[in-house]
Design a protein around this motif. Structure first.
Motif, PDB file in Angstrom:
ATOM      1  N   PHE A   1      -4.088   1.088  -9.109  1.00 43.04           N
ATOM      2  CA  PHE A   1      -5.269   1.511  -8.364  1.00 43.04           C
ATOM      3  C   PHE A   1      -5.630   0.468  -7.320  1.00 43.04           C
ATOM      4  CE2 PHE A   1      -5.800   3.339 -12.612  1.00 43.04           C
ATOM      5  CZ  PHE A   1      -6.045   4.666 -12.322  1.00 43.04           C
ATOM      6  N   GLN A   2      -6.214   0.934  -6.244  1.00 42.74           N
ATOM      7  CA  GLN A   2      -6.816   0.037  -5.257  1.00 42.74           C
ATOM      8  C   GLN A   2      -8.184   0.600  -4.882  1.00 42.74           C
ATOM      9  OE1 GLN A   2      -5.482  -0.587  -0.917  1.00 42.74           O
ATOM     10  NE2 GLN A   2      -4.727  -2.420  -1.972  1.00 42.74           N
ATOM     11  N   VAL A   3      -9.228  -0.135  -5.203  1.00 37.70           N
ATOM     12  CA  VAL A   3     -10.596   0.272  -4.909  1.00 37.70           C
ATOM     13  C   VAL A   3     -11.099  -0.544  -3.727  1.00 37.70           C
ATOM     14  CG1 VAL A   3     -12.951   0.440  -5.789  1.00 37.70           C
ATOM     15  CG2 VAL A   3     -11.019   0.878  -7.316  1.00 37.70           C
ATOM     16  N   VAL A   4     -11.604   0.135  -2.710  1.00 33.89           N
ATOM     17  CA  VAL A   4     -12.160  -0.526  -1.534  1.00 33.89           C
ATOM     18  C   VAL A   4     -13.626  -0.127  -1.425  1.00 33.89           C
ATOM     19  CG1 VAL A   4     -12.001  -0.846   0.960  1.00 33.89           C
ATOM     20  CG2 VAL A   4      -9.921  -0.431  -0.375  1.00 33.89           C
TER      21      VAL A   4
ATOM     22  N   VAL B   1     -16.945   4.001  -0.517  1.00 31.61           N
ATOM     23  CA  VAL B   1     -16.076   3.583  -1.623  1.00 31.61           C
ATOM     24  C   VAL B   1     -14.869   4.512  -1.676  1.00 31.61           C
ATOM     25  CG1 VAL B   1     -15.902   3.158  -4.098  1.00 31.61           C
ATOM     26  CG2 VAL B   1     -18.089   2.779  -2.927  1.00 31.61           C
ATOM     27  N   SER B   2     -13.673   3.935  -1.656  1.00 31.54           N
ATOM     28  CA  SER B   2     -12.464   4.755  -1.737  1.00 31.54           C
ATOM     29  C   SER B   2     -11.562   4.226  -2.841  1.00 31.54           C
ATOM     30  CB  SER B   2     -11.697   4.742  -0.409  1.00 31.54           C
ATOM     31  OG  SER B   2     -11.143   3.459  -0.157  1.00 31.54           O
ATOM     32  N   ILE B   3     -10.707   5.111  -3.324  1.00 35.85           N
ATOM     33  CA  ILE B   3      -9.715   4.731  -4.326  1.00 35.85           C
ATOM     34  C   ILE B   3      -8.356   5.257  -3.889  1.00 35.85           C
ATOM     35  CG2 ILE B   3     -10.328   6.743  -5.729  1.00 35.85           C
ATOM     36  CD1 ILE B   3      -9.236   5.269  -8.143  1.00 35.85           C
ATOM     37  N   SER B   4      -7.349   4.417  -3.968  1.00 34.53           N
ATOM     38  CA  SER B   4      -5.960   4.812  -3.753  1.00 34.53           C
ATOM     39  C   SER B   4      -5.211   4.535  -5.043  1.00 34.53           C
ATOM     40  CB  SER B   4      -5.335   4.038  -2.593  1.00 34.53           C
ATOM     41  OG  SER B   4      -6.051   4.247  -1.385  1.00 34.53           O
TER      42      SER B   4
ATOM     43  N   THR C   1     -16.386  -6.080   3.133  1.00 34.58           N
ATOM     44  CA  THR C   1     -15.536  -5.181   2.353  1.00 34.58           C
ATOM     45  C   THR C   1     -14.803  -5.945   1.253  1.00 34.58           C
ATOM     46  OG1 THR C   1     -15.182  -3.729   4.261  1.00 34.58           O
ATOM     47  CG2 THR C   1     -13.635  -3.538   2.431  1.00 34.58           C
ATOM     48  N   THR C   2     -14.825  -5.391   0.054  1.00 35.77           N
ATOM     49  CA  THR C   2     -14.090  -5.963  -1.069  1.00 35.77           C
ATOM     50  C   THR C   2     -12.990  -4.998  -1.492  1.00 35.77           C
ATOM     51  OG1 THR C   2     -15.995  -7.225  -1.878  1.00 35.77           O
ATOM     52  CG2 THR C   2     -14.246  -6.759  -3.458  1.00 35.77           C
ATOM     53  N   THR C   3     -11.774  -5.493  -1.648  1.00 29.67           N
ATOM     54  CA  THR C   3     -10.621  -4.690  -2.052  1.00 29.67           C
ATOM     55  C   THR C   3     -10.085  -5.233  -3.366  1.00 29.67           C
ATOM     56  OG1 THR C   3     -10.043  -4.265   0.263  1.00 29.67           O
ATOM     57  CG2 THR C   3      -8.346  -3.846  -1.397  1.00 29.67           C
ATOM     58  N   MET C   4     -10.010  -4.367  -4.362  1.00 33.06           N
ATOM     59  CA  MET C   4      -9.589  -4.756  -5.705  1.00 33.06           C
ATOM     60  C   MET C   4      -8.392  -3.903  -6.118  1.00 33.06           C
ATOM     61  SD  MET C   4     -12.112  -5.183  -9.009  1.00 33.06           S
ATOM     62  CE  MET C   4     -12.602  -3.437  -9.090  1.00 33.06           C
ATOM     63  N   THR C   5      -7.244  -4.532  -6.352  1.00 35.79           N
ATOM     64  CA  THR C   5      -6.020  -3.827  -6.714  1.00 35.79           C
ATOM     65  C   THR C   5      -5.599  -4.248  -8.112  1.00 35.79           C
ATOM     66  OG1 THR C   5      -5.363  -3.914  -4.379  1.00 35.79           O
ATOM     67  CG2 THR C   5      -3.676  -3.275  -5.982  1.00 35.79           C
TER      68      THR C   5
ATOM     69  N   ALA D   1       0.814  -1.211   0.000  1.00 37.85           N
ATOM     70  CA  ALA D   1       0.000   0.000   0.000  1.00 37.85           C
ATOM     71  C   ALA D   1       0.851   1.265   0.000  1.00 37.85           C
ATOM     72  CB  ALA D   1      -0.935  -0.005   1.218  1.00 37.85           C
ATOM     73  N   THR D   2       2.148   1.148   0.391  1.00 39.48           N
ATOM     74  CA  THR D   2       3.000   2.332   0.432  1.00 39.48           C
ATOM     75  C   THR D   2       3.272   2.872  -0.962  1.00 39.48           C
ATOM     76  OG1 THR D   2       4.983   0.939   0.411  1.00 39.48           O
ATOM     77  CG2 THR D   2       4.116   1.571   2.561  1.00 39.48           C
ATOM     78  N   THR D   3       3.012   2.069  -2.004  1.00 38.99           N
ATOM     79  CA  THR D   3       3.214   2.542  -3.370  1.00 38.99           C
ATOM     80  C   THR D   3       2.016   3.335  -3.877  1.00 38.99           C
ATOM     81  OG1 THR D   3       2.304   0.511  -4.315  1.00 38.99           O
ATOM     82  CG2 THR D   3       4.671   0.550  -3.869  1.00 38.99           C
ATOM     83  N   LEU D   4       0.990   3.508  -3.035  1.00 37.62           N
ATOM     84  CA  LEU D   4      -0.216   4.240  -3.416  1.00 37.62           C
ATOM     85  C   LEU D   4      -0.372   5.446  -2.493  1.00 37.62           C
ATOM     86  CD1 LEU D   4      -2.614   1.171  -3.837  1.00 37.62           C
ATOM     87  CD2 LEU D   4      -1.166   2.261  -5.568  1.00 37.62           C
TER      88      LEU D   4
END
Length: 245
Positions: A53-56, A38-41, A121-125, A23-26
């Protein structure tokens, strides 16, 4: 032999990137909805490499995310993914031709890095190149883009109802979202029974006394197609005055 070696090196590199991802790369994160469901990193290296991208999303069903030229489904470039009840994952690069289920792209330009479900919660990277040279994808540029999202409560991809939205963000020159960076004043106009204004009624635009910017939004919403409901009309006018000089 050289070609095989090159392919092998690319394969090893791709696997390494997937394993070493963290996650430190985002460094950038935004909520896409007002309820913070809904969040995006995201992050990128400024050297022409891919953007990650990482969508939670607060759901145990399917999750959709992408880019739209207008904020609507038509013409949008999206990915849809999730985790099935048996633990297998699904993920695909798609494009929308209308207000229907987006079609799977012939050329898959998004690379799934990780997809997991934890509780509700679903996390999609995933990652993709800024320019994919695919007519079904929208290029990611250094200008603000309309990001769209949608999700469902189950893994059967179907109509999202009210679980959707859009937000304007400059991904490559991020300094906060466009909405939060600009100060607006709001005027809510509500007309009952889809009322029609007389022909001689309007808003003056173009004189030195007029505001320099108006945006009118009209919403008719019955996402669950509930019978017996009458159409509700809501008009929102956003006004912004820019400084001269």
């Amino acid at each position: 032999m050289i070609g095989k070696c090159g392919n092998l090196l690319l394969c090893i590199f791709a696997r390494c990137c997937s394993v070493c991802f963290s996650a430190t790369t985002l460094p950038f994160t935004e909520y896409l909805d007002s309820a913070n469901l809904v969040s995006i990193s995201w992050g990128f290296d400024n050297n022409g490499g891919p953007i990650t991208f990482q969508v939670v999303a607060n759901t145990a069903g399917w999750v959709g995310f992408g880019f739209s030229p207008s904020g609507s489904m038509t013409g949008s470039d999206v990915v849809i993914g999730g985790v099935n009840p048996d633990g297998t994952v699904y993920f695909a690069d798609r494009h929308a031709t209308g207000n229907t289920l987006p079609l799977v792209d012939t050329k898959q330009d998004y690379t799934l890095i990780n997809l997991k479900e934890s509780g509700s919660t679903t996390t999609m990277t995933f990652s993709r190149q800024l320019q994919t040279c695919d007519t079904d994808d929208l290029p990611i540029t250094a200008t603000p883009m309309i990001l769209i999202y949608a999700y469902g409560s189950k893994d059967t991809i179907s109509y999202h109802g009210a679980s959707r939205g859009a937000k304007v963000i400059n991904l490559l020159n991020y300094a906060g979202s466009v909405q939060s960076a600009v100060s607006y004043s709001y005027i809510n106009l509500t007309a009952t029974n889809a009322f029609e204004f007389p022909a001689n009624v309007g808003i003056s635009v173009g004189t030195s006394q007029d505001p320099l910017y108006f945006r009118l939004e009209m919403h008719y919403n019955n996402p669950l197609a509930t019978s017996g409901m009458r159409n509700c009309f809501l008009a929102t006018v956003e006004k912004q005055k820019y400084r001269n000089g």
